[in-house]
Design a protein around this motif. Sequence first.
Motif, PDB file in Angstrom:
ATOM      1  N   VAL A 414       0.835  -1.197   0.000  1.00  0.00           N
ATOM      2  CA  VAL A 414       0.000   0.000   0.000  1.00  0.00           C
ATOM      3  C   VAL A 414       0.874   1.253   0.000  1.00  0.00           C
ATOM      4  N   THR A 415       0.482   2.233  -0.829  1.00  0.00           N
ATOM      5  CA  THR A 415       1.109   3.554  -0.841  1.00  0.00           C
ATOM      6  C   THR A 415       0.016   4.617  -0.797  1.00  0.00           C
ATOM      7  N   GLY A 416       0.446   5.883  -0.653  1.00  0.00           N
ATOM      8  CA  GLY A 416      -0.520   6.973  -0.668  1.00  0.00           C
ATOM      9  C   GLY A 416      -1.183   7.179   0.690  1.00  0.00           C
ATOM     10  N   THR A 417      -2.297   7.897   0.695  1.00  0.00           N
ATOM     11  CA  THR A 417      -3.057   8.199   1.904  1.00  0.00           C
ATOM     12  C   THR A 417      -4.451   7.596   1.782  1.00  0.00           C
ATOM     13  N   HIS A 418      -4.875   6.907   2.820  1.00  0.00           N
ATOM     14  CA  HIS A 418      -6.150   6.192   2.772  1.00  0.00           C
ATOM     15  C   HIS A 418      -6.862   6.267   4.115  1.00  0.00           C
ATOM     16  N   ASP A 419      -8.179   6.140   4.058  1.00  0.00           N
ATOM     17  CA  ASP A 419      -8.939   5.812   5.249  1.00  0.00           C
ATOM     18  C   ASP A 419      -8.835   4.303   5.452  1.00  0.00           C
ATOM     19  N   VAL A 420      -8.425   3.895   6.643  1.00  0.00           N
ATOM     20  CA  VAL A 420      -8.254   2.473   6.954  1.00  0.00           C
ATOM     21  C   VAL A 420      -9.462   1.998   7.752  1.00  0.00           C
ATOM     22  N   TYR A 421     -10.060   0.933   7.271  1.00  0.00           N
ATOM     23  CA  TYR A 421     -11.138   0.266   7.995  1.00  0.00           C
ATOM     24  C   TYR A 421     -10.627  -1.070   8.526  1.00  0.00           C
ATOM     25  N   LEU A 422     -10.761  -1.291   9.799  1.00  0.00           N
ATOM     26  CA  LEU A 422     -10.538  -2.610  10.382  1.00  0.00           C
ATOM     27  C   LEU A 422     -11.899  -3.257  10.574  1.00  0.00           C
ATOM     28  N   THR A 423     -12.109  -4.394   9.927  1.00  0.00           N
ATOM     29  CA  THR A 423     -13.369  -5.118  10.062  1.00  0.00           C
ATOM     30  C   THR A 423     -13.092  -6.446  10.746  1.00  0.00           C
ATOM     31  N   PHE A 424     -14.064  -6.907  11.517  1.00  0.00           N
ATOM     32  CA  PHE A 424     -13.876  -8.071  12.378  1.00  0.00           C
ATOM     33  C   PHE A 424     -14.905  -9.131  12.004  1.00  0.00           C
ATOM     34  N   THR A 425     -14.419 -10.343  11.739  1.00  0.00           N
ATOM     35  CA  THR A 425     -15.271 -11.417  11.243  1.00  0.00           C
ATOM     36  C   THR A 425     -15.037 -12.678  12.048  1.00  0.00           C
ATOM     37  N   SER A 426     -16.123 -13.345  12.433  1.00  0.00           N
ATOM     38  CA  SER A 426     -16.021 -14.601  13.171  1.00  0.00           C
ATOM     39  C   SER A 426     -17.206 -15.476  12.812  1.00  0.00           C
ATOM     40  N   GLY A 427     -17.019 -16.758  12.936  1.00  0.00           N
ATOM     41  CA  GLY A 427     -18.102 -17.701  12.696  1.00  0.00           C
ATOM     42  C   GLY A 427     -19.010 -17.879  13.890  1.00  0.00           C
ATOM     43  N   GLN A 428     -18.676 -17.228  15.019  1.00  0.00           N
ATOM     44  CA  GLN A 428     -19.490 -17.312  16.228  1.00  0.00           C
ATOM     45  C   GLN A 428     -19.870 -15.896  16.665  1.00  0.00           C
ATOM     46  N   PRO A 429     -20.973 -15.751  17.405  1.00  0.00           N
ATOM     47  CA  PRO A 429     -21.378 -14.424  17.854  1.00  0.00           C
ATOM     48  C   PRO A 429     -20.584 -13.910  19.054  1.00  0.00           C
ATOM     49  N   SER A 430     -19.781 -14.765  19.693  1.00  0.00           N
ATOM     50  CA  SER A 430     -19.081 -14.367  20.916  1.00  0.00           C
ATOM     51  C   SER A 430     -17.947 -13.382  20.619  1.00  0.00           C
ATOM     52  N   ASP A 431     -17.592 -12.569  21.628  1.00  0.00           N
ATOM     53  CA  ASP A 431     -16.409 -11.718  21.521  1.00  0.00           C
ATOM     54  C   ASP A 431     -15.184 -12.585  21.250  1.00  0.00           C
ATOM     55  N   PHE A 432     -14.286 -12.111  20.370  1.00  0.00           N
ATOM     56  CA  PHE A 432     -13.101 -12.925  20.090  1.00  0.00           C
ATOM     57  C   PHE A 432     -11.796 -12.164  20.188  1.00  0.00           C
ATOM     58  N   VAL A 433     -11.821 -10.819  20.347  1.00  0.00           N
ATOM     59  CA  VAL A 433     -10.559 -10.095  20.379  1.00  0.00           C
ATOM     60  C   VAL A 433     -10.748  -8.739  21.046  1.00  0.00           C
ATOM     61  N   ASP A 434      -9.697  -8.257  21.732  1.00  0.00           N
ATOM     62  CA  ASP A 434      -9.542  -6.862  22.133  1.00  0.00           C
ATOM     63  C   ASP A 434      -8.347  -6.314  21.365  1.00  0.00           C
ATOM     64  N   LEU A 435      -8.425  -5.051  20.955  1.00  0.00           N
ATOM     65  CA  LEU A 435      -7.378  -4.439  20.130  1.00  0.00           C
ATOM     66  C   LEU A 435      -6.791  -3.243  20.882  1.00  0.00           C
ATOM     67  N   ASP A 436      -5.491  -3.286  21.126  1.00  0.00           N
ATOM     68  CA  ASP A 436      -4.792  -2.179  21.775  1.00  0.00           C
ATOM     69  C   ASP A 436      -4.352  -1.131  20.769  1.00  0.00           C
ATOM     70  N   SER A 437      -3.700  -1.568  19.691  1.00  0.00           N
ATOM     71  CA  SER A 437      -3.128  -0.647  18.723  1.00  0.00           C
ATOM     72  C   SER A 437      -2.730  -1.428  17.471  1.00  0.00           C
ATOM     73  N   PHE A 438      -2.280  -0.681  16.446  1.00  0.00           N
ATOM     74  CA  PHE A 438      -1.779  -1.342  15.230  1.00  0.00           C
ATOM     75  C   PHE A 438      -0.803  -0.403  14.520  1.00  0.00           C
ATOM     76  N   THR A 439      -0.043  -0.958  13.604  1.00  0.00           N
ATOM     77  CA  THR A 439       0.880  -0.192  12.794  1.00  0.00           C
ATOM     78  C   THR A 439       1.132  -0.933  11.480  1.00  0.00           C
ATOM     79  N   PHE A 440       1.910  -0.281  10.609  1.00  0.00           N
ATOM     80  CA  PHE A 440       2.284  -0.890   9.318  1.00  0.00           C
ATOM     81  C   PHE A 440       3.807  -0.825   9.176  1.00  0.00           C
ATOM     82  N   ARG A 441       4.338  -1.749   8.357  1.00  0.00           N
ATOM     83  CA  ARG A 441       5.777  -1.795   8.128  1.00  0.00           C
ATOM     84  C   ARG A 441       6.051  -1.972   6.651  1.00  0.00           C
ATOM     85  N   ASN A 442       7.209  -1.472   6.215  1.00  0.00           N
ATOM     86  CA  ASN A 442       7.639  -1.637   4.817  1.00  0.00           C
ATOM     87  C   ASN A 442       8.121  -3.052   4.569  1.00  0.00           C
TER      88      ASN A 442
END
Length: 442
Positions: A414-442
Amino acid sequence: MLKRTALLATAVIAAALALTAPAATAAVPAPPAGFTTVWSDDFNGTANTLPSSSNWIFDIGHNYPGGAANWGTGEIAYHTNSTQNVSLDGNGNLRITPRRDSAGNWTSARIETQRTNFAAPAGGVVRFESRIQLPNVTGAAAQGIWPAFWSLGEAFRGNYTNWPGVGEIDVLENVNGQNTVHGTLHCGVAPGGPCNEFSGLSGSRSNLSPSPQAGFHTYAVELDRSTSPEQLRWYVDGQQFFTVNANQMDATTWNNATHHGFFLILNVAIGGSWPGNPTAQTASGVPMIVDYVTVSQKNGGGTTPPPTGGGNRDAYSTIQAESFDSQSGTQVVDGNKLGYISNGDWAQFQGVKFGTTPARTFVAKVASGAASGVSGLIEVRLDSRTAAPVSTIAVGNTGGWTSYRDVPGALSGVTGTHDVYLTFTSGQPSDFVDLDSFTFRN
Protein backbone atom coordinates in the motif's frame (compact mmCIF):
# COMPACT_ATOMS: atom_id res chain seq x y z
CA MET A 1 -39.05 -12.45 33.61
CA LEU A 2 -37.92 -15.81 34.93
CA LYS A 3 -40.08 -15.94 38.07
CA ARG A 4 -42.78 -13.79 39.69
CA THR A 5 -45.98 -13.98 41.75
CA ALA A 6 -49.49 -13.59 40.32
CA LEU A 7 -51.53 -10.43 39.65
CA LEU A 8 -54.90 -9.81 37.95
CA ALA A 9 -56.86 -7.01 36.23
CA THR A 10 -60.32 -6.35 34.65
CA ALA A 11 -61.80 -4.34 31.63
CA VAL A 12 -63.00 -4.77 27.97
CA ILE A 13 -61.84 -6.28 24.64
CA ALA A 14 -63.36 -4.48 21.67
CA ALA A 15 -60.87 -1.69 21.00
CA ALA A 16 -57.88 -4.01 21.10
CA LEU A 17 -59.12 -6.39 18.44
CA ALA A 18 -59.53 -3.43 16.08
CA LEU A 19 -55.80 -2.64 16.19
CA THR A 20 -54.88 -3.21 12.56
CA ALA A 21 -53.74 0.22 11.31
CA PRO A 22 -50.01 0.93 10.92
CA ALA A 23 -48.47 2.10 14.19
CA ALA A 24 -46.67 5.39 14.66
CA THR A 25 -42.90 5.11 14.31
CA ALA A 26 -39.90 7.16 15.33
CA ALA A 27 -36.33 7.00 14.13
CA VAL A 28 -33.76 5.61 16.53
CA PRO A 29 -33.03 8.71 18.62
CA ALA A 30 -29.63 10.22 19.21
CA PRO A 31 -28.14 8.92 22.46
CA PRO A 32 -28.19 11.05 25.61
CA ALA A 33 -25.40 13.59 26.02
CA GLY A 34 -22.06 11.89 26.60
CA PHE A 35 -23.25 8.53 25.26
CA THR A 36 -22.38 6.77 22.00
CA THR A 37 -24.78 4.39 20.24
CA VAL A 38 -23.11 0.98 20.01
CA TRP A 39 -26.01 -1.04 18.53
CA SER A 40 -29.59 -0.51 17.37
CA ASP A 41 -32.38 -2.00 15.29
CA ASP A 42 -35.05 0.25 13.77
CA PHE A 43 -37.04 -2.71 12.36
CA ASN A 44 -37.23 -1.27 8.87
CA GLY A 45 -38.06 -3.83 6.21
CA THR A 46 -40.75 -5.48 4.14
CA ALA A 47 -44.05 -6.28 5.79
CA ASN A 48 -44.57 -9.88 6.93
CA THR A 49 -40.86 -10.71 6.99
CA LEU A 50 -38.76 -11.74 9.96
CA PRO A 51 -36.47 -9.29 11.76
CA SER A 52 -32.79 -9.53 10.86
CA SER A 53 -31.17 -12.84 11.77
CA SER A 54 -27.88 -10.94 11.94
CA ASN A 55 -29.28 -9.08 14.93
CA TRP A 56 -31.66 -11.62 16.50
CA ILE A 57 -31.89 -15.27 17.56
CA PHE A 58 -35.34 -16.87 17.47
CA ASP A 59 -36.07 -19.02 20.51
CA ILE A 60 -38.14 -22.05 19.56
CA GLY A 61 -40.35 -24.29 21.67
CA HIS A 62 -41.10 -24.33 25.38
CA ASN A 63 -37.53 -24.16 26.77
CA TYR A 64 -33.83 -23.83 26.06
CA PRO A 65 -32.09 -27.13 25.25
CA GLY A 66 -31.63 -28.75 28.62
CA GLY A 67 -33.11 -25.73 30.37
CA ALA A 68 -36.10 -25.45 32.64
CA ALA A 69 -39.49 -26.38 31.19
CA ASN A 70 -41.80 -23.56 30.08
CA TRP A 71 -38.84 -21.13 30.08
CA GLY A 72 -38.68 -21.39 33.87
CA THR A 73 -41.80 -19.26 34.34
CA GLY A 74 -44.68 -21.68 33.82
CA GLU A 75 -45.76 -19.90 30.64
CA ILE A 76 -47.65 -22.10 28.17
CA ALA A 77 -47.16 -20.70 24.64
CA TYR A 78 -44.98 -22.52 22.12
CA HIS A 79 -42.52 -19.99 20.70
CA THR A 80 -42.01 -19.96 16.94
CA ASN A 81 -40.14 -18.12 14.19
CA SER A 82 -43.31 -17.92 12.09
CA THR A 83 -44.27 -14.53 10.70
CA GLN A 84 -47.69 -15.23 12.24
CA ASN A 85 -46.01 -14.62 15.59
CA VAL A 86 -43.03 -12.36 14.86
CA SER A 87 -42.67 -10.06 11.87
CA LEU A 88 -41.96 -6.59 10.58
CA ASP A 89 -45.04 -4.55 9.69
CA GLY A 90 -43.49 -2.61 6.79
CA ASN A 91 -43.86 0.65 8.71
CA GLY A 92 -40.71 0.45 10.82
CA ASN A 93 -42.09 -1.72 13.61
CA LEU A 94 -41.65 -5.24 14.94
CA ARG A 95 -44.79 -7.12 16.01
CA ILE A 96 -44.75 -10.04 18.43
CA THR A 97 -48.21 -11.58 18.27
CA PRO A 98 -49.54 -14.32 20.57
CA ARG A 99 -52.19 -16.52 18.94
CA ARG A 100 -54.58 -19.23 20.07
CA ASP A 101 -55.56 -21.96 17.60
CA SER A 102 -58.91 -23.73 17.30
CA ALA A 103 -57.79 -26.37 19.80
CA GLY A 104 -56.96 -23.73 22.40
CA ASN A 105 -53.16 -24.01 22.03
CA TRP A 106 -51.12 -20.79 22.19
CA THR A 107 -48.11 -19.76 20.12
CA SER A 108 -46.02 -16.62 20.53
CA ALA A 109 -42.43 -15.46 19.98
CA ARG A 110 -39.28 -14.70 21.94
CA ILE A 111 -36.21 -13.17 20.28
CA GLU A 112 -32.75 -12.45 21.68
CA THR A 113 -29.93 -10.29 20.37
CA GLN A 114 -27.14 -12.20 18.70
CA ARG A 115 -24.71 -10.06 20.66
CA THR A 116 -24.10 -10.83 24.31
CA ASN A 117 -21.55 -8.09 25.02
CA PHE A 118 -23.68 -5.07 25.90
CA ALA A 119 -21.81 -3.99 29.03
CA ALA A 120 -21.04 -0.99 31.19
CA PRO A 121 -17.28 -0.41 31.02
CA ALA A 122 -15.40 0.11 34.27
CA GLY A 123 -16.16 3.68 35.28
CA GLY A 124 -18.81 4.02 32.57
CA VAL A 125 -22.50 3.48 31.80
CA VAL A 126 -24.55 1.30 29.46
CA ARG A 127 -28.15 2.13 28.52
CA PHE A 128 -30.78 -0.24 27.05
CA GLU A 129 -33.78 1.51 25.49
CA SER A 130 -36.85 0.61 23.43
CA ARG A 131 -40.02 2.36 22.28
CA ILE A 132 -42.95 -0.04 22.69
CA GLN A 133 -46.71 -0.27 22.62
CA LEU A 134 -48.00 -3.22 24.63
CA PRO A 135 -50.80 -5.48 23.37
CA ASN A 136 -53.87 -3.25 23.29
CA VAL A 137 -56.15 -5.32 25.50
CA THR A 138 -57.27 -4.92 29.10
CA GLY A 139 -59.46 -6.67 31.61
CA ALA A 140 -60.63 -10.21 30.96
CA ALA A 141 -59.25 -10.03 27.41
CA ALA A 142 -55.74 -9.48 28.79
CA GLN A 143 -55.72 -12.30 31.35
CA GLY A 144 -52.42 -14.21 31.12
CA ILE A 145 -50.69 -11.84 28.65
CA TRP A 146 -47.14 -11.01 29.80
CA PRO A 147 -45.06 -8.78 27.44
CA ALA A 148 -41.47 -7.90 28.31
CA PHE A 149 -38.23 -6.19 27.25
CA TRP A 150 -35.37 -7.54 29.34
CA SER A 151 -31.79 -8.81 29.48
CA LEU A 152 -29.72 -11.71 30.79
CA GLY A 153 -26.03 -11.98 31.63
CA GLU A 154 -23.95 -13.33 28.76
CA ALA A 155 -22.87 -16.44 30.72
CA PHE A 156 -26.47 -17.66 30.71
CA ARG A 157 -26.33 -18.39 26.98
CA GLY A 158 -25.42 -22.03 26.56
CA ASN A 159 -25.54 -22.75 30.29
CA TYR A 160 -29.22 -22.12 31.24
CA THR A 161 -28.65 -23.25 34.84
CA ASN A 162 -26.87 -20.26 36.41
CA TRP A 163 -29.87 -17.99 36.97
CA PRO A 164 -30.25 -15.76 38.96
CA GLY A 165 -26.58 -15.34 39.93
CA VAL A 166 -25.59 -14.37 36.40
CA GLY A 167 -27.92 -11.36 36.54
CA GLU A 168 -31.18 -10.44 34.87
CA ILE A 169 -32.24 -6.84 34.28
CA ASP A 170 -35.89 -6.46 33.28
CA VAL A 171 -36.36 -3.09 31.59
CA LEU A 172 -40.11 -3.50 31.13
CA GLU A 173 -42.68 -6.06 32.20
CA ASN A 174 -46.46 -5.88 32.27
CA VAL A 175 -49.16 -8.40 33.10
CA ASN A 176 -52.87 -8.73 32.42
CA GLY A 177 -53.26 -5.39 30.64
CA GLN A 178 -52.71 -3.29 33.75
CA ASN A 179 -51.69 0.35 33.54
CA THR A 180 -48.56 -0.47 35.51
CA VAL A 181 -45.09 -1.27 34.20
CA HIS A 182 -42.36 -2.94 36.23
CA GLY A 183 -38.54 -2.89 36.29
CA THR A 184 -36.59 -5.58 38.14
CA LEU A 185 -33.12 -6.85 39.00
CA HIS A 186 -32.73 -10.61 39.60
CA CYS A 187 -29.48 -11.72 41.26
CA GLY A 188 -27.84 -13.96 43.84
CA VAL A 189 -29.53 -17.25 44.71
CA ALA A 190 -33.07 -18.60 44.57
CA PRO A 191 -35.18 -18.80 46.56
CA GLY A 192 -34.46 -15.84 48.80
CA GLY A 193 -31.02 -14.26 48.71
CA PRO A 194 -30.19 -10.56 48.46
CA CYS A 195 -32.56 -10.05 45.52
CA ASN A 196 -35.55 -11.67 47.27
CA GLU A 197 -35.97 -14.34 44.64
CA PHE A 198 -38.08 -15.40 42.92
CA SER A 199 -39.60 -11.90 42.91
CA GLY A 200 -36.38 -9.90 42.50
CA LEU A 201 -35.83 -6.27 43.49
CA SER A 202 -38.62 -4.51 41.67
CA GLY A 203 -40.15 -1.08 41.17
CA SER A 204 -43.15 0.06 39.18
CA ARG A 205 -44.79 3.03 37.48
CA SER A 206 -48.58 3.28 37.18
CA ASN A 207 -51.24 5.44 35.53
CA LEU A 208 -49.34 6.23 32.34
CA SER A 209 -51.18 8.46 29.89
CA PRO A 210 -51.90 7.08 27.41
CA SER A 211 -51.85 3.65 28.99
CA PRO A 212 -49.00 1.38 27.87
CA GLN A 213 -51.60 -0.60 25.91
CA ALA A 214 -53.11 2.45 24.18
CA GLY A 215 -49.90 4.12 23.04
CA PHE A 216 -46.14 4.04 22.72
CA HIS A 217 -43.78 4.80 25.58
CA THR A 218 -39.99 4.73 25.81
CA TYR A 219 -38.56 2.30 28.37
CA ALA A 220 -34.91 2.38 29.43
CA VAL A 221 -32.47 1.18 32.06
CA GLU A 222 -28.98 2.46 32.82
CA LEU A 223 -26.28 0.40 34.51
CA ASP A 224 -23.97 3.06 35.92
CA ARG A 225 -20.47 2.11 37.07
CA SER A 226 -19.30 5.74 37.26
CA THR A 227 -21.03 6.41 40.59
CA SER A 228 -20.23 5.20 44.09
CA PRO A 229 -22.06 3.04 44.87
CA GLU A 230 -22.70 1.71 41.38
CA GLN A 231 -26.33 1.91 40.36
CA LEU A 232 -29.16 0.64 38.16
CA ARG A 233 -31.81 3.19 37.13
CA TRP A 234 -35.13 2.58 35.34
CA TYR A 235 -36.95 5.16 33.20
CA VAL A 236 -40.28 5.62 31.40
CA ASP A 237 -40.33 8.45 28.86
CA GLY A 238 -37.16 9.83 30.41
CA GLN A 239 -38.54 9.94 33.96
CA GLN A 240 -36.70 7.79 36.50
CA PHE A 241 -39.00 5.60 38.59
CA PHE A 242 -36.78 3.01 40.30
CA THR A 243 -33.18 2.55 41.47
CA VAL A 244 -31.09 -0.32 42.82
CA ASN A 245 -27.74 0.54 44.42
CA ALA A 246 -24.77 -1.82 44.65
CA ASN A 247 -24.65 -1.42 48.43
CA GLN A 248 -28.04 -3.10 48.74
CA MET A 249 -26.14 -6.42 48.51
CA ASP A 250 -22.66 -7.83 48.97
CA ALA A 251 -20.03 -6.88 46.39
CA THR A 252 -19.66 -10.40 44.97
CA THR A 253 -23.37 -10.71 44.25
CA TRP A 254 -23.48 -7.27 42.59
CA ASN A 255 -20.37 -7.90 40.50
CA ASN A 256 -21.61 -11.31 39.37
CA ALA A 257 -24.92 -9.78 38.33
CA THR A 258 -23.63 -6.68 36.54
CA HIS A 259 -19.89 -6.68 35.66
CA HIS A 260 -20.20 -8.42 32.30
CA GLY A 261 -22.01 -8.35 28.99
CA PHE A 262 -25.74 -8.85 28.52
CA PHE A 263 -28.02 -9.93 25.70
CA LEU A 264 -31.45 -8.36 25.19
CA ILE A 265 -34.79 -10.17 24.87
CA LEU A 266 -38.21 -9.21 23.52
CA ASN A 267 -41.14 -11.56 24.09
CA VAL A 268 -44.82 -11.92 24.85
CA ALA A 269 -45.40 -14.79 27.26
CA ILE A 270 -48.80 -16.37 27.76
CA GLY A 271 -49.61 -17.62 31.25
CA GLY A 272 -47.10 -18.36 33.96
CA SER A 273 -46.51 -17.90 37.64
CA TRP A 274 -47.00 -14.14 37.63
CA PRO A 275 -50.05 -13.37 35.43
CA GLY A 276 -51.78 -16.74 35.78
CA ASN A 277 -53.10 -18.70 32.83
CA PRO A 278 -55.26 -17.30 30.03
CA THR A 279 -58.96 -18.04 29.79
CA ALA A 280 -61.37 -18.46 26.91
CA GLN A 281 -61.89 -14.68 27.04
CA THR A 282 -58.19 -13.87 26.53
CA ALA A 283 -57.74 -12.05 23.22
CA SER A 284 -55.75 -13.78 20.47
CA GLY A 285 -53.82 -12.01 17.73
CA VAL A 286 -53.08 -8.68 19.46
CA PRO A 287 -49.40 -7.74 19.11
CA MET A 288 -46.78 -6.01 21.16
CA ILE A 289 -45.39 -3.38 18.78
CA VAL A 290 -41.71 -2.40 19.02
CA ASP A 291 -40.50 0.71 17.20
CA TYR A 292 -36.79 0.39 17.94
CA VAL A 293 -34.22 -1.05 20.32
CA THR A 294 -30.96 0.74 21.00
CA VAL A 295 -27.90 0.28 23.21
CA SER A 296 -25.67 3.22 24.08
CA GLN A 297 -22.58 3.55 26.21
CA LYS A 298 -20.73 6.22 28.14
CA ASN A 299 -17.08 5.43 28.76
CA GLY A 300 -15.10 5.92 31.95
CA GLY A 301 -14.64 9.57 32.82
CA GLY A 302 -18.04 10.45 31.36
CA THR A 303 -17.13 11.08 27.72
CA THR A 304 -16.22 9.12 24.64
CA PRO A 305 -12.50 9.58 23.86
CA PRO A 306 -12.22 11.91 20.86
CA PRO A 307 -10.45 10.77 17.71
CA THR A 308 -6.80 11.77 17.84
CA GLY A 309 -5.93 11.09 14.23
CA GLY A 310 -7.95 13.86 12.64
CA GLY A 311 -7.10 12.55 9.18
CA ASN A 312 -3.35 12.99 9.69
CA ARG A 313 -1.92 9.64 10.84
CA ASP A 314 1.49 8.16 10.09
CA ALA A 315 1.03 4.54 9.01
CA TYR A 316 4.44 3.62 10.45
CA SER A 317 3.77 4.99 13.94
CA THR A 318 1.63 3.22 16.49
CA ILE A 319 -2.06 4.00 15.92
CA GLN A 320 -4.06 3.61 19.12
CA ALA A 321 -7.27 1.65 18.66
CA GLU A 322 -9.36 4.09 20.71
CA SER A 323 -8.41 6.94 18.32
CA PHE A 324 -10.98 5.76 15.75
CA ASP A 325 -12.96 8.31 13.75
CA SER A 326 -16.05 6.09 13.66
CA GLN A 327 -16.93 2.56 14.68
CA SER A 328 -19.75 0.09 15.15
CA GLY A 329 -20.16 -2.52 17.86
CA THR A 330 -16.92 -2.04 19.77
CA GLN A 331 -16.43 -0.49 23.20
CA VAL A 332 -13.53 1.49 24.64
CA VAL A 333 -12.06 -0.52 27.52
CA ASP A 334 -9.95 1.03 30.31
CA GLY A 335 -9.86 4.24 28.29
CA ASN A 336 -7.21 3.02 25.84
CA LYS A 337 -8.30 -0.17 24.06
CA LEU A 338 -11.13 -1.41 21.87
CA GLY A 339 -12.88 -4.36 23.46
CA TYR A 340 -15.95 -6.58 23.29
CA ILE A 341 -15.21 -7.08 19.59
CA SER A 342 -17.27 -9.70 17.76
CA ASN A 343 -18.47 -10.64 14.30
CA GLY A 344 -19.59 -7.69 12.16
CA ASP A 345 -17.90 -4.95 14.21
CA TRP A 346 -15.66 -2.38 12.55
CA ALA A 347 -13.61 0.77 13.18
CA GLN A 348 -12.51 3.53 10.79
CA PHE A 349 -9.24 5.51 10.96
CA GLN A 350 -9.12 8.44 8.56
CA GLY A 351 -6.15 9.84 6.67
CA VAL A 352 -3.49 7.17 7.22
CA LYS A 353 -0.36 8.21 5.29
CA PHE A 354 1.71 5.37 3.79
CA GLY A 355 3.99 7.50 1.59
CA THR A 356 5.61 6.29 -1.64
CA THR A 357 7.39 3.17 -0.35
CA PRO A 358 4.94 0.26 -0.34
CA ALA A 359 3.90 -1.05 3.08
CA ARG A 360 4.13 -4.86 3.15
CA THR A 361 3.10 -5.78 6.71
CA PHE A 362 0.21 -5.01 9.04
CA VAL A 363 0.76 -5.62 12.78
CA ALA A 364 -2.04 -5.62 15.36
CA LYS A 365 -1.51 -5.72 19.12
CA VAL A 366 -4.32 -7.95 20.34
CA ALA A 367 -5.52 -10.02 23.27
CA SER A 368 -8.13 -12.75 23.50
CA GLY A 369 -9.58 -14.80 26.29
CA ALA A 370 -12.17 -16.36 23.99
CA ALA A 371 -13.34 -19.86 24.70
CA SER A 372 -11.85 -22.85 22.92
CA GLY A 373 -12.98 -22.91 19.30
CA VAL A 374 -13.85 -19.20 19.22
CA SER A 375 -11.62 -17.18 16.91
CA GLY A 376 -11.89 -14.67 14.10
CA LEU A 377 -10.27 -12.43 11.53
CA ILE A 378 -9.12 -8.83 11.53
CA GLU A 379 -9.24 -7.51 7.97
CA VAL A 380 -7.71 -4.28 6.68
CA ARG A 381 -9.73 -2.48 4.01
CA LEU A 382 -8.98 0.83 2.34
CA ASP A 383 -11.44 3.70 1.80
CA SER A 384 -14.55 1.52 2.10
CA ARG A 385 -15.86 -1.13 4.50
CA THR A 386 -16.88 -3.20 1.49
CA ALA A 387 -13.55 -3.02 -0.36
CA ALA A 388 -11.52 -6.20 -0.77
CA PRO A 389 -9.19 -6.78 2.20
CA VAL A 390 -5.54 -5.83 1.68
CA SER A 391 -4.45 -7.78 4.77
CA THR A 392 -6.02 -10.41 7.00
CA ILE A 393 -4.84 -11.86 10.30
CA ALA A 394 -6.39 -14.67 12.32
CA VAL A 395 -6.81 -14.27 16.08
CA GLY A 396 -7.50 -16.96 18.65
CA ASN A 397 -7.04 -17.19 22.40
CA THR A 398 -3.80 -15.44 23.43
CA GLY A 399 -3.93 -16.65 27.02
CA GLY A 400 -6.40 -14.11 28.37
CA TRP A 401 -7.99 -10.72 27.81
CA THR A 402 -4.95 -8.95 29.27
CA SER A 403 -2.35 -11.07 27.43
CA TYR A 404 -1.48 -8.84 24.47
CA ARG A 405 0.73 -9.94 21.59
CA ASP A 406 1.72 -8.50 18.21
CA VAL A 407 0.20 -10.47 15.34
CA PRO A 408 1.55 -9.65 11.85
CA GLY A 409 -0.01 -10.18 8.47
CA ALA A 410 1.12 -9.66 4.89
CA LEU A 411 -0.06 -6.42 3.26
CA SER A 412 -0.45 -5.87 -0.47
CA GLY A 413 2.05 -3.05 -1.03
CA VAL A 414 0.00 0.00 0.00
CA THR A 415 1.11 3.55 -0.84
CA GLY A 416 -0.52 6.97 -0.67
CA THR A 417 -3.06 8.20 1.90
CA HIS A 418 -6.15 6.19 2.77
CA ASP A 419 -8.94 5.81 5.25
CA VAL A 420 -8.25 2.47 6.95
CA TYR A 421 -11.14 0.27 7.99
CA LEU A 422 -10.54 -2.61 10.38
CA THR A 423 -13.37 -5.12 10.06
CA PHE A 424 -13.88 -8.07 12.38
CA THR A 425 -15.27 -11.42 11.24
CA SER A 426 -16.02 -14.60 13.17
CA GLY A 427 -18.10 -17.70 12.70
CA GLN A 428 -19.49 -17.31 16.23
CA PRO A 429 -21.38 -14.42 17.85
CA SER A 430 -19.08 -14.37 20.92
CA ASP A 431 -16.41 -11.72 21.52
CA PHE A 432 -13.10 -12.93 20.09
CA VAL A 433 -10.56 -10.09 20.38
CA ASP A 434 -9.54 -6.86 22.13
CA LEU A 435 -7.38 -4.44 20.13
CA ASP A 436 -4.79 -2.18 21.77
CA SER A 437 -3.13 -0.65 18.72
CA PHE A 438 -1.78 -1.34 15.23
CA THR A 439 0.88 -0.19 12.79
CA PHE A 440 2.28 -0.89 9.32
CA ARG A 441 5.78 -1.80 8.13
CA ASN A 442 7.64 -1.64 4.82
